[in-house]
Write a protein that holds these residues in place. Structure first.
Motif, mmCIF file in Angstrom:
data_model
loop_
_atom_site.group_PDB
_atom_site.id
_atom_site.type_symbol
_atom_site.label_atom_id
_atom_site.label_comp_id
_atom_site.label_asym_id
_atom_site.label_seq_id
_atom_site.Cartn_x
_atom_site.Cartn_y
_atom_site.Cartn_z
ATOM 1 N N GLN A 46 -47.427 -57.032 2.840
ATOM 2 C CA GLN A 46 -48.058 -58.037 3.711
ATOM 3 C C GLN A 46 -47.082 -58.527 4.783
ATOM 4 O O GLN A 46 -47.467 -58.757 5.927
ATOM 5 C CB GLN A 46 -48.586 -59.191 2.862
ATOM 6 N N ALA A 47 -45.803 -58.646 4.416
ATOM 7 C CA ALA A 47 -44.788 -59.069 5.406
ATOM 8 C C ALA A 47 -44.693 -58.037 6.525
ATOM 9 O O ALA A 47 -44.651 -58.391 7.707
ATOM 10 C CB ALA A 47 -43.438 -59.223 4.714
ATOM 11 N N LEU A 48 -44.705 -56.758 6.166
ATOM 12 C CA LEU A 48 -44.603 -55.696 7.176
ATOM 13 C C LEU A 48 -45.828 -55.696 8.087
ATOM 14 O O LEU A 48 -45.716 -55.529 9.303
ATOM 15 C CB LEU A 48 -44.435 -54.342 6.477
ATOM 16 N N GLN A 49 -47.016 -55.926 7.500
ATOM 17 C CA GLN A 49 -48.233 -55.950 8.317
ATOM 18 C C GLN A 49 -48.210 -57.136 9.288
ATOM 19 O O GLN A 49 -48.558 -56.990 10.462
ATOM 20 C CB GLN A 49 -49.472 -56.005 7.427
ATOM 21 N N ILE A 50 -47.779 -58.315 8.816
ATOM 22 C CA ILE A 50 -47.685 -59.496 9.692
ATOM 23 C C ILE A 50 -46.693 -59.206 10.820
ATOM 24 O O ILE A 50 -46.954 -59.487 11.993
ATOM 25 C CB ILE A 50 -47.269 -60.743 8.879
ATOM 26 N N ALA A 51 -45.549 -58.582 10.463
ATOM 27 C CA ALA A 51 -44.533 -58.270 11.482
ATOM 28 C C ALA A 51 -45.084 -57.270 12.502
ATOM 29 O O ALA A 51 -44.858 -57.419 13.704
ATOM 30 C CB ALA A 51 -43.286 -57.708 10.798
ATOM 31 N N GLU A 52 -45.844 -56.281 12.026
ATOM 32 C CA GLU A 52 -46.405 -55.269 12.931
ATOM 33 C C GLU A 52 -47.434 -55.890 13.889
ATOM 34 O O GLU A 52 -47.611 -55.430 15.004
ATOM 35 C CB GLU A 52 -47.042 -54.129 12.113
ATOM 36 N N ASN A 53 -48.080 -56.961 13.446
ATOM 37 C CA ASN A 53 -49.076 -57.627 14.309
ATOM 38 C C ASN A 53 -48.477 -58.722 15.178
ATOM 39 O O ASN A 53 -49.169 -59.316 16.002
ATOM 40 C CB ASN A 53 -50.200 -58.230 13.439
ATOM 41 N N ALA A 54 -47.187 -59.004 14.990
ATOM 42 C CA ALA A 54 -46.538 -60.065 15.781
ATOM 43 C C ALA A 54 -45.831 -59.450 16.991
ATOM 44 O O ALA A 54 -45.472 -58.267 16.963
ATOM 45 C CB ALA A 54 -45.523 -60.811 14.914
ATOM 46 N N ASP A 55 -45.614 -60.266 18.048
ATOM 47 C CA ASP A 55 -44.899 -59.756 19.229
ATOM 48 C C ASP A 55 -43.470 -59.391 18.840
ATOM 49 O O ASP A 55 -42.960 -58.319 19.161
ATOM 50 C CB ASP A 55 -44.865 -60.821 20.339
ATOM 51 N N ASP A 56 -42.839 -60.330 18.107
ATOM 52 C CA ASP A 56 -41.437 -60.137 17.734
ATOM 53 C C ASP A 56 -41.231 -60.744 16.346
ATOM 54 O O ASP A 56 -41.487 -61.928 16.140
ATOM 55 C CB ASP A 56 -40.547 -60.849 18.772
ATOM 56 N N ALA A 57 -40.842 -59.924 15.391
ATOM 57 C CA ALA A 57 -40.676 -60.448 14.029
ATOM 58 C C ALA A 57 -39.581 -59.680 13.304
ATOM 59 O O ALA A 57 -39.259 -58.541 13.668
ATOM 60 C CB ALA A 57 -41.982 -60.318 13.251
ATOM 61 N N GLU A 58 -39.006 -60.322 12.279
ATOM 62 C CA GLU A 58 -37.962 -59.686 11.476
ATOM 63 C C GLU A 58 -38.257 -59.951 10.002
ATOM 64 O O GLU A 58 -38.582 -61.086 9.637
ATOM 65 C CB GLU A 58 -36.592 -60.270 11.836
ATOM 66 N N VAL A 59 -38.178 -58.894 9.188
ATOM 67 C CA VAL A 59 -38.450 -59.027 7.761
ATOM 68 C C VAL A 59 -37.147 -58.869 6.979
ATOM 69 O O VAL A 59 -36.485 -57.834 7.067
ATOM 70 C CB VAL A 59 -39.478 -57.982 7.287
ATOM 71 N N THR A 60 -36.794 -59.937 6.244
ATOM 72 C CA THR A 60 -35.600 -59.912 5.397
ATOM 73 C C THR A 60 -36.051 -59.952 3.942
ATOM 74 O O THR A 60 -36.912 -60.770 3.593
ATOM 75 C CB THR A 60 -34.714 -61.146 5.688
ATOM 76 N N VAL A 61 -35.517 -59.065 3.100
ATOM 77 C CA VAL A 61 -35.840 -59.133 1.682
ATOM 78 C C VAL A 61 -34.667 -59.767 0.939
ATOM 79 O O VAL A 61 -33.508 -59.495 1.256
ATOM 80 C CB VAL A 61 -36.188 -57.749 1.095
ATOM 81 N N LEU A 62 -34.995 -60.613 -0.053
ATOM 82 C CA LEU A 62 -33.988 -61.430 -0.742
ATOM 83 C C LEU A 62 -34.163 -61.293 -2.247
ATOM 84 O O LEU A 62 -35.280 -61.440 -2.755
ATOM 85 C CB LEU A 62 -34.177 -62.894 -0.336
ATOM 86 N N THR A 63 -33.080 -61.010 -2.960
ATOM 87 C CA THR A 63 -33.155 -60.981 -4.415
ATOM 88 C C THR A 63 -31.986 -61.721 -5.043
ATOM 89 O O THR A 63 -30.898 -61.787 -4.462
ATOM 90 C CB THR A 63 -33.212 -59.544 -4.978
ATOM 91 N N VAL A 64 -32.241 -62.315 -6.204
ATOM 92 C CA VAL A 64 -31.206 -62.951 -7.020
ATOM 93 C C VAL A 64 -31.137 -62.122 -8.291
ATOM 94 O O VAL A 64 -32.122 -62.038 -9.024
ATOM 95 C CB VAL A 64 -31.568 -64.414 -7.366
ATOM 96 N N GLY A 65 -30.023 -61.457 -8.508
ATOM 97 C CA GLY A 65 -29.969 -60.592 -9.679
ATOM 98 C C GLY A 65 -28.646 -59.867 -9.821
ATOM 99 O O GLY A 65 -27.756 -60.007 -8.961
ATOM 100 N N PRO A 66 -28.538 -59.091 -10.928
ATOM 101 C CA PRO A 66 -27.285 -58.384 -11.196
ATOM 102 C C PRO A 66 -27.047 -57.271 -10.167
ATOM 103 O O PRO A 66 -27.882 -57.043 -9.292
ATOM 104 C CB PRO A 66 -27.527 -57.812 -12.590
ATOM 105 N N GLU A 67 -25.917 -56.575 -10.284
ATOM 106 C CA GLU A 67 -25.548 -55.551 -9.308
ATOM 107 C C GLU A 67 -26.678 -54.538 -9.056
ATOM 108 O O GLU A 67 -27.016 -54.231 -7.912
ATOM 109 C CB GLU A 67 -24.293 -54.811 -9.760
ATOM 110 N N ASP A 68 -27.303 -54.062 -10.139
ATOM 111 C CA ASP A 68 -28.350 -53.040 -9.983
ATOM 112 C C ASP A 68 -29.555 -53.521 -9.183
ATOM 113 O O ASP A 68 -30.374 -52.727 -8.739
ATOM 114 C CB ASP A 68 -28.834 -52.566 -11.360
ATOM 115 N N ALA A 69 -29.650 -54.846 -8.987
ATOM 116 C CA ALA A 69 -30.800 -55.378 -8.238
ATOM 117 C C ALA A 69 -30.824 -54.844 -6.807
ATOM 118 O O ALA A 69 -31.853 -54.897 -6.128
ATOM 119 C CB ALA A 69 -30.769 -56.903 -8.242
ATOM 120 N N LYS A 70 -29.706 -54.268 -6.386
ATOM 121 C CA LYS A 70 -29.651 -53.660 -5.052
ATOM 122 C C LYS A 70 -30.727 -52.578 -4.921
ATOM 123 O O LYS A 70 -31.265 -52.358 -3.840
ATOM 124 C CB LYS A 70 -28.269 -53.037 -4.805
ATOM 125 N N ASP A 71 -31.068 -51.925 -6.054
ATOM 126 C CA ASP A 71 -32.105 -50.882 -6.014
ATOM 127 C C ASP A 71 -33.442 -51.447 -5.549
ATOM 128 O O ASP A 71 -34.195 -50.790 -4.821
ATOM 129 C CB ASP A 71 -32.277 -50.243 -7.408
#
Ligand SMILES: Cc1cc2nc3c(=O)[nH]c(=O)nc-3n(C[C@H](O)[C@H](O)[C@H](O)COP(=O)(O)OP(=O)(O)OC[C@H]3O[C@@H](n4cnc5c(N)ncnc54)[C@H](O)[C@@H]3O)c2cc1C
Length: 261
Positions: A46-71
């Motif tokens: 949904q974030a990507l769709q909103i960004a695609e419909n906006a003039d200018d948008a940036e999508v940042t993903v955020l996680t709190v977790g152990p090292e493997d959470a990078k996956d």
């Protein structure tokens, strides 16, 4: 003005894997395969769709977790998110929902945001409370469990389907929303997307970067404590009824014996 969308994504143990509790009665996340919580894929979509419909948008993903959470971050970047933030700290071990919401709120504030999008619940803790807790901490509106969401002129709008009725909801940005698994199929990362994700920036923050004291999170800072955990008994094969003409009668007797009828 660029629309700053932050998507919170959780790294969870693979449900098909062998999930168990560690000695300190937290979920053992070390030697188990993990992945991006499936319900958060809808939030990324949904974030990507909103960004695609906006003039200018940036999508940042955020996680709190152990090292493997990078996956989990890598998966979301390969779907099309622009950049990622990983909050990792040994003192986060055993953090409960209230502590997680503190870390997420501080990280979202530090990243800068107009809209926070979360999944309806994680697929391991399944509490479905973190988006509301984060909105409370940020002091912004929350519009949760949306099956449809859009952003227009500084307002987030959406539809929430209940059993008896559907509600049309909206809130001024900045705001926090959560989306359901009915909000539309999440895209599969393309080969191009997977390759591009390798070059996308992943910022790593720890508790000191967010001015959070270790006592406020982790097992010590938790408001809930798991006193004991017992393995669920293995599922039995169950009663098999071989229908040699009396199958229906046997089934009815079984259901009656179980007081189902
Ligand atoms: C089996 C189990 C039982 C638990 N029981 C409790 C309990 O009773 N009380 C308690 O306070 N804690 C409990 N926890 C811990 C809790 O799961 C974590 O604190 C978790 O980070 C937040 O709860 P949740 O996963 O249920 O989130 P939910 O409220 O279900 O998550 C909703 C959304 O918030 C976002 N989110 C949640 N966690 C993160 C994260 N770490 N990083 C980024 N985004 C995130 C995701 O977008 C997710 O879709 C439990 C954990 C497990 C595995």
């Amino acid at each position: 003005m660029s629309l700053r969308i932050v998507v919170t994504v959780k790294y969870v143990p693979d449900a098909t894997g062998d999930r168990h509790f560690a000695d300190d009665l937290t979920v053992d996340r070390d030697d188990v395969d993990g992945l991006l919580s499936e319900l958060d894929e809808y939030a990324v979509e949904q974030a990507l769709q909103i960004a695609e419909n906006a003039d200018d948008a940036e999508v940042t993903v955020l996680t709190v977790g152990p090292e493997d959470a990078k996956d989990a971050l890598r998966k979301a970047l390969s779907m099309g998110a622009d950049k990622a933030i990983h909050v990792e700290d040994d003192d986060l071990h055993g953090t409960d929902a209230i502590g997680t919401s503190l870390v997420l709120a501080k990280a979202v504030e530090k990243a800068g945001y107009d809209l926070v999008i979360s999944g309806m619940a994680s697929t391991d803790g399944t509490m479905g409370v973190v988006p509301a807790l984060v909105a409370e901490r940020l002091g912004v509106p929350q519009v949760t469990l949306l099956s449809e969401v859009s952003v227009e002129d500084g307002t987030v709008k959406g539809r929430r389907d209940g059993d008896a009725a559907s509600e049309q909801l909206e809130a001024q940005l900045p705001a926090v929303v959560s989306v359901t698994d009915q909000s539309g199929e999440a895209r599969y990362p393309s080969f191009k997307g997977i390759m591009a994700a390798k070059k996308k920036p992943v910022q790593s923050w720890d508790l000191s970067d967010l001015d959070i004291d270790a006592e406020e999170v982790g097992l010590d800072g938790a408001f809930t404590k798991v006193e004991a955990a017992t393995e669920r008994p293995a599922r039995t094969a169950g009663t098999i009824v071989k229908d040699e003409g009396e199958g229906g009668k046997q089934l009815a007797e079984f259901l009656a014996s179980q007081k189902f009828i």
